[in-house]
Design an enzyme around this catalytic site. Sequence first.
Site, short mmCIF file in Angstrom:
data_model
loop_
_atom_site.label_atom_id
_atom_site.label_comp_id
_atom_site.label_asym_id
_atom_site.label_seq_id
_atom_site.Cartn_x
_atom_site.Cartn_y
_atom_site.Cartn_z
N ASP A 93 0.84 -1.20 0.00
CA ASP A 93 0.00 0.00 0.00
C ASP A 93 0.87 1.24 0.00
O ASP A 93 1.54 1.55 0.99
CB ASP A 93 -0.90 0.00 1.25
CG ASP A 93 -1.82 1.21 1.27
OD1 ASP A 93 -2.94 1.09 0.74
OD2 ASP A 93 -1.43 2.28 1.79
N TYR A 137 3.04 9.82 -0.70
CA TYR A 137 4.14 9.29 0.13
C TYR A 137 5.49 9.55 -0.56
O TYR A 137 6.54 9.37 0.06
CB TYR A 137 3.99 7.79 0.40
CG TYR A 137 2.72 7.38 1.10
CD1 TYR A 137 1.88 8.32 1.69
CD2 TYR A 137 2.34 6.04 1.19
CE1 TYR A 137 0.70 7.94 2.32
CE2 TYR A 137 1.17 5.66 1.82
CZ TYR A 137 0.35 6.61 2.37
OH TYR A 137 -0.81 6.22 3.00
N LYS A 179 -2.64 5.80 -4.39
CA LYS A 179 -3.74 6.74 -4.09
C LYS A 179 -3.54 8.07 -4.80
O LYS A 179 -2.40 8.51 -4.98
CB LYS A 179 -3.84 6.97 -2.58
CG LYS A 179 -3.74 5.71 -1.74
CD LYS A 179 -3.97 5.95 -0.27
CE LYS A 179 -3.64 4.72 0.55
NZ LYS A 179 -2.21 4.58 0.90
N HIS A 201 -7.48 9.41 -2.14
CA HIS A 201 -6.80 9.42 -0.84
C HIS A 201 -7.60 10.15 0.24
O HIS A 201 -7.63 9.74 1.40
CB HIS A 201 -5.43 10.07 -1.02
CG HIS A 201 -4.43 9.71 0.03
ND1 HIS A 201 -3.09 9.65 -0.22
CD2 HIS A 201 -4.55 9.43 1.35
CE1 HIS A 201 -2.44 9.32 0.89
NE2 HIS A 201 -3.31 9.19 1.86
P1 NDP Z 1 0.89 1.47 11.79
O1 NDP Z 1 -0.31 1.42 12.63
O2 NDP Z 1 1.15 0.40 10.78
O3 NDP Z 1 2.13 1.57 12.80
C1 NDP Z 1 3.44 1.69 12.35
C2 NDP Z 1 4.31 1.90 13.59
O4 NDP Z 1 4.29 0.73 14.41
C3 NDP Z 1 5.73 2.18 13.23
O5 NDP Z 1 6.23 3.12 14.17
C4 NDP Z 1 6.43 0.81 13.42
O6 NDP Z 1 7.77 1.02 13.80
C5 NDP Z 1 5.62 0.22 14.55
N1 NDP Z 1 5.53 -1.25 14.49
C6 NDP Z 1 5.20 -2.00 13.42
N2 NDP Z 1 5.16 -3.29 13.75
C7 NDP Z 1 5.48 -3.37 15.06
C8 NDP Z 1 5.62 -4.46 15.96
N3 NDP Z 1 5.40 -5.72 15.57
N4 NDP Z 1 5.98 -4.17 17.24
C9 NDP Z 1 6.20 -2.89 17.65
N5 NDP Z 1 6.09 -1.83 16.82
C10 NDP Z 1 5.72 -2.07 15.54
O7 NDP Z 1 0.94 2.92 11.09
P2 NDP Z 1 0.93 3.48 9.61
O8 NDP Z 1 0.56 4.90 9.69
O9 NDP Z 1 2.17 3.15 8.89
O10 NDP Z 1 -0.30 2.72 8.92
C11 NDP Z 1 -0.13 1.58 8.10
C12 NDP Z 1 -0.32 1.93 6.64
O11 NDP Z 1 -1.62 2.49 6.41
C13 NDP Z 1 0.62 3.05 6.15
O12 NDP Z 1 1.95 2.65 6.03
C14 NDP Z 1 -0.07 3.46 4.89
O13 NDP Z 1 0.20 2.52 3.86
C15 NDP Z 1 -1.54 3.40 5.33
N6 NDP Z 1 -2.03 4.72 5.78
C16 NDP Z 1 -3.02 5.32 5.04
C17 NDP Z 1 -3.51 6.55 5.39
C18 NDP Z 1 -4.59 7.16 4.57
O14 NDP Z 1 -4.88 8.35 4.75
N7 NDP Z 1 -5.20 6.42 3.67
C19 NDP Z 1 -3.00 7.29 6.55
C20 NDP Z 1 -1.98 6.58 7.28
C21 NDP Z 1 -1.55 5.34 6.91
P3 NDP Z 1 9.00 0.38 12.93
O15 NDP Z 1 8.81 0.79 11.51
O16 NDP Z 1 10.21 1.00 13.59
O17 NDP Z 1 8.92 -1.10 13.14
#
Ligand code: NDP
Length: 286
Positions: free
Chosen positions: A47, A52, A77, A110
């Site tokens: 995704d 981004y 998006k 988006h």
């Molecule tokens: P998430 O809820 O996926 O959380 C990501 C965070 O959690 C990062 O800081 C990561 O750190 C940490 N993390 C991941 N796995 C673990 C684990 N197993 N244990 C502990 N910490 C963990 O947030 P996102 O905002 O990235 O949401 C996911 C996806 O949704 C985005 O990447 C994007 O593709 C989409 N999105 C869409 C939006 C929209 O407006 N349509 C808005 C926001 C997101 P680390 O990387 O250091 O592991």
Amino acid sequence: MSPQIPTVTLNNGVQMPTLGFGVYQVSDEEAERVVTDALAAGYRHIDTAAAYENEAAVGRAIAASGIARDELFITTKLWIQDAGETPAKAALQRSLDRLGLDHLDLFLIHQPFGDVYGSWRAMQQANADGLTRAIGVSNFYPDRLIDLIDHNEVTPAVNQIETHPFFQRTADHAILRERGVQHEGWGPLGQGRDDLFTNPVLIEIAAAHGKSVAQTVLRWLLQRDVVVIPKSSRPERMRENLDVFDFALTDEQMAQIATLDTGASSAFDHRDPASVAWLGTYRFDT
Ligand code: NDP
């Protein structure tokens, strides 16, 4: 050996993996390595978004992987600056060019702002022309979604909305289900906010299954029929987040997690006028 990731059938018959990999806030420099690691871990659903600014890096990782195109599910998006029928058509082609693909699996509006009707007409046409296998929206509250559905030909296949234990979207979920729109949850781990990983309720349930809090939350979402796209830059967490298909939460555990809902966004209120105005000014070079 990669885990077998279940799929859900969207309203147009397309199969979508229920667990994918998100790349929000992953820089262009880092994204090629991160997506390469994610594909190696077994993810096949990626995704991204034009906003981004990492589509080209995602495309390089896809090309280098050698994985057959029909084994992948790629979402991108359309940002607000490209809203409208003619701009959206051009923006889709730029995204395809950056990704190095001749079609997407899912193309989303988006944000529910700007000329979404013009954008949707372009997306319906792109869908008919085979440039994307499915089209959908993101961040649409039910009122805007129903308006879009009732005054257009194609019902969005997906609505990607913030969904996690502190913002569960149960009322939205019921409406999406009723309208045949797949609920996809962004920020499934709450973006790490609000001490999610040290929440006592989640820790206790996770311990009962010998799983982590992240795995427990992803499992809870999957059991609610929410497609999830967790992001991690770390290969061990990528693998951890995929390893959620060998256990199941009980009805009681599902009910315990239900009590954590605050009913409010932890990230961004799409109904706050100041936030909407701010988002509308966000621009990037394409
Ligand atoms: P998430 O809820 O996926 O959380 C990501 C965070 O959690 C990062 O800081 C990561 O750190 C940490 N993390 C991941 N796995 C673990 C684990 N197993 N244990 C502990 N910490 C963990 O947030 P996102 O905002 O990235 O949401 C996911 C996806 O949704 C985005 O990447 C994007 O593709 C989409 N999105 C869409 C939006 C929209 O407006 N349509 C808005 C926001 C997101 P680390 O990387 O250091 O592991």
